[in-house]
Design an enzyme around this catalytic site. Structure first.
Site, PDB file in Angstrom:
ATOM      1  N   TYR A   1      -1.849  12.024   1.942  1.00 47.47           N
ATOM      2  CA  TYR A   1      -1.829  10.786   1.165  1.00 47.47           C
ATOM      3  C   TYR A   1      -3.154  10.674   0.428  1.00 47.47           C
ATOM      4  O   TYR A   1      -4.198  11.037   0.963  1.00 47.47           O
ATOM      5  CB  TYR A   1      -1.668   9.570   2.093  1.00 47.47           C
ATOM      6  CG  TYR A   1      -0.333   9.521   2.800  1.00 47.47           C
ATOM      7  CD1 TYR A   1       0.801   9.043   2.151  1.00 47.47           C
ATOM      8  CD2 TYR A   1      -0.198   9.956   4.115  1.00 47.47           C
ATOM      9  CE1 TYR A   1       2.038   8.985   2.796  1.00 47.47           C
ATOM     10  CE2 TYR A   1       1.027   9.907   4.761  1.00 47.47           C
ATOM     11  CZ  TYR A   1       2.142   9.424   4.104  1.00 47.47           C
ATOM     12  OH  TYR A   1       3.358   9.375   4.741  1.00 47.47           O
TER      13      TYR A   1
ATOM     14  N   ASN B   1       6.379  14.208  15.244  1.00 43.10           N
ATOM     15  CA  ASN B   1       5.679  13.760  14.041  1.00 43.10           C
ATOM     16  C   ASN B   1       4.188  13.656  14.298  1.00 43.10           C
ATOM     17  O   ASN B   1       3.770  13.048  15.290  1.00 43.10           O
ATOM     18  CB  ASN B   1       6.197  12.376  13.620  1.00 43.10           C
ATOM     19  CG  ASN B   1       5.439  11.819  12.427  1.00 43.10           C
ATOM     20  OD1 ASN B   1       5.572  12.323  11.314  1.00 43.10           O
ATOM     21  ND2 ASN B   1       4.629  10.790  12.649  1.00 43.10           N
ATOM     22  N   GLU B   2       3.400  14.277  13.436  1.00 38.18           N
ATOM     23  CA  GLU B   2       1.927  14.147  13.457  1.00 38.18           C
ATOM     24  C   GLU B   2       1.356  14.151  14.876  1.00 38.18           C
ATOM     25  O   GLU B   2       0.583  13.255  15.242  1.00 38.18           O
ATOM     26  CB  GLU B   2       1.498  12.878  12.699  1.00 38.18           C
ATOM     27  CG  GLU B   2       1.811  12.962  11.228  1.00 38.18           C
ATOM     28  CD  GLU B   2       1.177  11.850  10.370  1.00 38.18           C
ATOM     29  OE1 GLU B   2       0.669  10.869  10.929  1.00 38.18           O
ATOM     30  OE2 GLU B   2       1.201  11.997   9.134  1.00 38.18           O
TER      31      GLU B   2
ATOM     32  N   GLU C   1       5.477  14.694   4.184  1.00 41.83           N
ATOM     33  CA  GLU C   1       4.953  13.376   3.809  1.00 41.83           C
ATOM     34  C   GLU C   1       3.902  13.601   2.730  1.00 41.83           C
ATOM     35  O   GLU C   1       2.889  14.264   2.984  1.00 41.83           O
ATOM     36  CB  GLU C   1       4.329  12.644   5.005  1.00 41.83           C
ATOM     37  CG  GLU C   1       5.355  12.158   6.008  1.00 41.83           C
ATOM     38  CD  GLU C   1       4.779  11.253   7.091  1.00 41.83           C
ATOM     39  OE1 GLU C   1       3.797  10.530   6.799  1.00 41.83           O
ATOM     40  OE2 GLU C   1       5.303  11.289   8.210  1.00 41.83           O
TER      41      GLU C   1
ATOM     42  N   ASN D   1       5.601   7.789  12.449  1.00 37.45           N
ATOM     43  CA  ASN D   1       5.021   7.352  13.710  1.00 37.45           C
ATOM     44  C   ASN D   1       6.054   6.644  14.588  1.00 37.45           C
ATOM     45  O   ASN D   1       5.982   6.693  15.811  1.00 37.45           O
ATOM     46  CB  ASN D   1       3.841   6.401  13.439  1.00 37.45           C
ATOM     47  CG  ASN D   1       2.687   7.104  12.726  1.00 37.45           C
ATOM     48  OD1 ASN D   1       2.581   8.323  12.749  1.00 37.45           O
ATOM     49  ND2 ASN D   1       1.818   6.331  12.084  1.00 37.45           N
TER      50      ASN D   1
ATOM     51  N   GLN E   1       7.199   7.006   0.953  1.00 35.69           N
ATOM     52  CA  GLN E   1       8.553   6.912   1.433  1.00 35.69           C
ATOM     53  C   GLN E   1       9.455   6.522   0.268  1.00 35.69           C
ATOM     54  O   GLN E   1       9.073   6.797  -0.867  1.00 35.69           O
ATOM     55  CB  GLN E   1       8.606   5.925   2.577  1.00 35.69           C
ATOM     56  CG  GLN E   1       7.743   6.419   3.774  1.00 35.69           C
ATOM     57  CD  GLN E   1       7.974   5.699   5.081  1.00 35.69           C
ATOM     58  OE1 GLN E   1       8.930   4.972   5.260  1.00 35.69           O
ATOM     59  NE2 GLN E   1       7.064   5.893   6.053  1.00 35.69           N
TER      60      GLN E   1
HETATM   61  O1  AHR Z   1       4.425   7.176   6.013  1.00 36.62           O
HETATM   62  C1  AHR Z   1       3.652   6.309   6.794  1.00 36.62           C
HETATM   63  C2  AHR Z   1       3.066   6.988   8.033  1.00 36.62           C
HETATM   64  O2  AHR Z   1       2.161   7.974   7.622  1.00 36.62           O
HETATM   65  C3  AHR Z   1       4.030   7.760   8.895  1.00 36.62           C
HETATM   66  O3  AHR Z   1       4.688   6.970   9.815  1.00 36.62           O
HETATM   67  C4  AHR Z   1       3.139   8.735   9.592  1.00 36.62           C
HETATM   68  O4  AHR Z   1       3.793   9.919   9.935  1.00 36.62           O
HETATM   69  C5  AHR Z   1       1.999   8.940   8.616  1.00 36.62           C
HETATM   70  O5  AHR Z   1       0.766   8.793   9.221  1.00 36.62           O
END
Ligand code: AHR
Length: 507
Positions: A244, A172-173, A291, A72, A352
């Site tokens: 996630y 990104n996203e 991610e 982000n 990460q």
């Molecule tokens: O990895 C944390 C956040 O997760 C990243 O900044 C974003 O791309 C995602 O939503």
């Protein structure tokens, strides 16, 4: 005790394992960079201010490619702030994480750190608040040898050699309403196509990643991929996936997260191939799963989120999840899912790397340690090379609310004919029962086999500052080999690796 049968055949190949599958991600977020990889005052800091203990752990983890600088963060990032003399770099607001970015570490410093850890750079451009021109400027600054204002600026900044960045993320996203500059699929697809075409007129060999969905649960999932790829198909090589997982109180369901990842990947592959068919294209788009991890996002939203017009801390503690045994087992099953799709997932980034939802934690002025998730990643990166192998699993299933019936055991294997080495990966998702697995291994059984499992009687055990070595890999002494079969007992909620030392060449 439950029983299962697993058959591994070295000829049942899924595809080559691209080393980029073992990539990671560092964002300017929380303490990933400052007080993470970089802490000049630390007694173990090297001459450039980077923590040598962290460098050693990143090397041990076996990370190939690192995505940078966001996330982000990148959607509000002005890359020019992060180059040139450190003393003249501006401080800026980071609206994504409600923090202050000092720009003390920028592109040059990060490149320097990457050389120390032995990883390649995967660079993201800002397509949130910026556009084609700024992406081109960054590309020219980073990759042009000499002869223009931007290339000469890099040289004057002390970097005579181009950075030669091969892999670039186009934003990104961009499907997420939280993203600065969030766009519709149509608008983003057009912008990404224009940016990709412009970047490729500088270097047609660049590898470009277009943004897919932020998760499979986004309301636009599927249609987003179709629309974006309809605009960009000829211009890009990869579409991204992000996922996630967290335990929301139903551990059985959480343990089945790998099923969700399998379905996510298969849906994106189907969508990309649909666009391919409609266009009559001979080109195949792969997935950059750039991610993936366990992330207790609900806790972040409710507890950690920073607010306040006058409150913009530098390197705050954000997203510092502490990972349990259960988390590591789910994490190991996500690695299995990536390997099961190695034919189409040819790049991935564990999100990460340090302090921020990370396998490596640090304390300012104190130690660095391995989280539970460190172990499955390090072992898989070290041993799952060569080709990914399809594994046949016969076992019982259990019922879940979201995924229906889920097999209790999941598995994949890898074999590298060049080295004769390989590995079989297994998870036991049962919370109560051990599973005795009989493995038909063919020629793999003739090599030295050794097994290690990640498990503990207390599923919530974790490694912490006060007890950094509570959880680690344990030799699984139940492994028995007879002829071309082996048996092993998988404890409840466990991840296991059976490593194959060296198979004779004819295998
Ligand atoms: O990895 C944390 C956040 O997760 C990243 O900044 C974003 O791309 C995602 O939503």
């Amino acid at each position: 005790m439950l029983r299962a049968r697993v058959t591994v055949d070295t000829h049942s190949v899924i595809g080559p394992i691209n080393p980029r599958l073992y990539g990671s991600f560092i964002e300017h977020l929380g303490r990933a960079v400052y007080d993470g990889i970089y802490e000049p005052g630390h007694e173990l800091a090297d001459e450039d201010g980077f923590r040598s203990d962290v460098i050693d752990l990143v090397k041990e983890l076996g990370v190939t490619t690192i995505r940078y600088p966001g996330g982000n963060f990148v959607s509000g990032f002005r890359w020019e702030d992060s180059v040139g003399a450190v003393s003249s770099r501006p401080r800026r607001l980071d609206l994504a994480w409600h923090s202050t970015e000092t720009n003390e570490v920028g592109l040059a410093e990060f490149e320097q750190w990457l050389t120390k850890v032995g990883s390649d750079l995967m660079l993201a451009v800002n397509l949130g608040t910026r556009g084609v021109q700024e992406a081109l400027d960054l590309l020219e600054y980073a990759n042009l040898r000499q002869g223009t204002a931007l290339a000469e600026k890099r040289i004057a900044d002390g970097h005579p050699e181009p950075y030669d960045v091969q892999m670039w993320c186009l934003g990104n996203e961009m499907d997420g309403p939280w993203q600065l500059g969030h766009r519709s699929a149509d608008d983003y697809g057009k912008l990404a196509a224009q940016t990709a075409r412009a970047m490729r007129s500088f270097d047609p060999g660049l590898e470009l990643v277009v943004c897919g969905s932020s998760s499979a649960s986004m309301p636009t999932f599927g249609e987003w991929e179709r629309t974006v790829l309809s605009h960009t198909y000829d211009e890009v090589d990869y579409i991204s996936c992000h996922a996630y997982y967290e335990d929301r109180g139903d551990r059985a369901e959480f343990l089945a997260s790998g099923v969700d990842m399998d379905r996510f990947i298969e849906a994106v592959v189907a969508t990309a191939d649909h666009v391919k068919a409609v266009r009559g294209s001979s080109k195949t788009i792969d997935i950059s799963f750039d991610e993936w991890n366990i992330w207790y996002n609900e806790r972040f939203e409710k507890v950690d989120k920073i607010t306040g017009v006058d409150n913009w801390p530098i390197a705050p503690r954000l997203l510092e999840d502490s990972y349990t045994v259960t988390d590591a087992v789910v994490f190991g099953s996500l690695l299995i899912s990536l390997l099961k799709h190695a034919d189409r997932v040819t790049s991935a980034s564990l999100a990460q790397l340090v302090n921020v939802i990370a396998p490596i934690m640090t304390e300012p002025g104190g130690p660095a340690w391995r989280q539970t998730t460190f172990f499955p990643f390090a072992e898989t990166s070290a041993n799952a090379r060569g080709q990914a192998l399809r594994v046949n699993v016969q076992c019982d299933s259990y019922a879940t609310a979201s995924y229906g019936d889920v097999p209790l055991v999941d598995s994949v294997a890898a074999f590298d004919a060049a080295t004769g080495r390989g590995a079989v990966y297994l998870v036991n998702r049962s919370e109560n029962e051990s599973v005795e697995v009989t493995l038909s291994l063919g020629s793999l059984a003739s090599a030295g086999l050794s097994a290690q499992s990640l498990w503990a009687d207390d599923f919530s055990a974790a490694n912490t500052l006060s007890d950094p070595s509570r959880v680690g890999l344990i030799v699984n002494a139940t492994l028995r080999v007879e002829g071309d079969e082996a048996t092993i007992v998988l404890p409840p909620v466990s991840w296991t690796q059976i490593a194959v030392a060296a198979v004779p060449a004819e295998a």
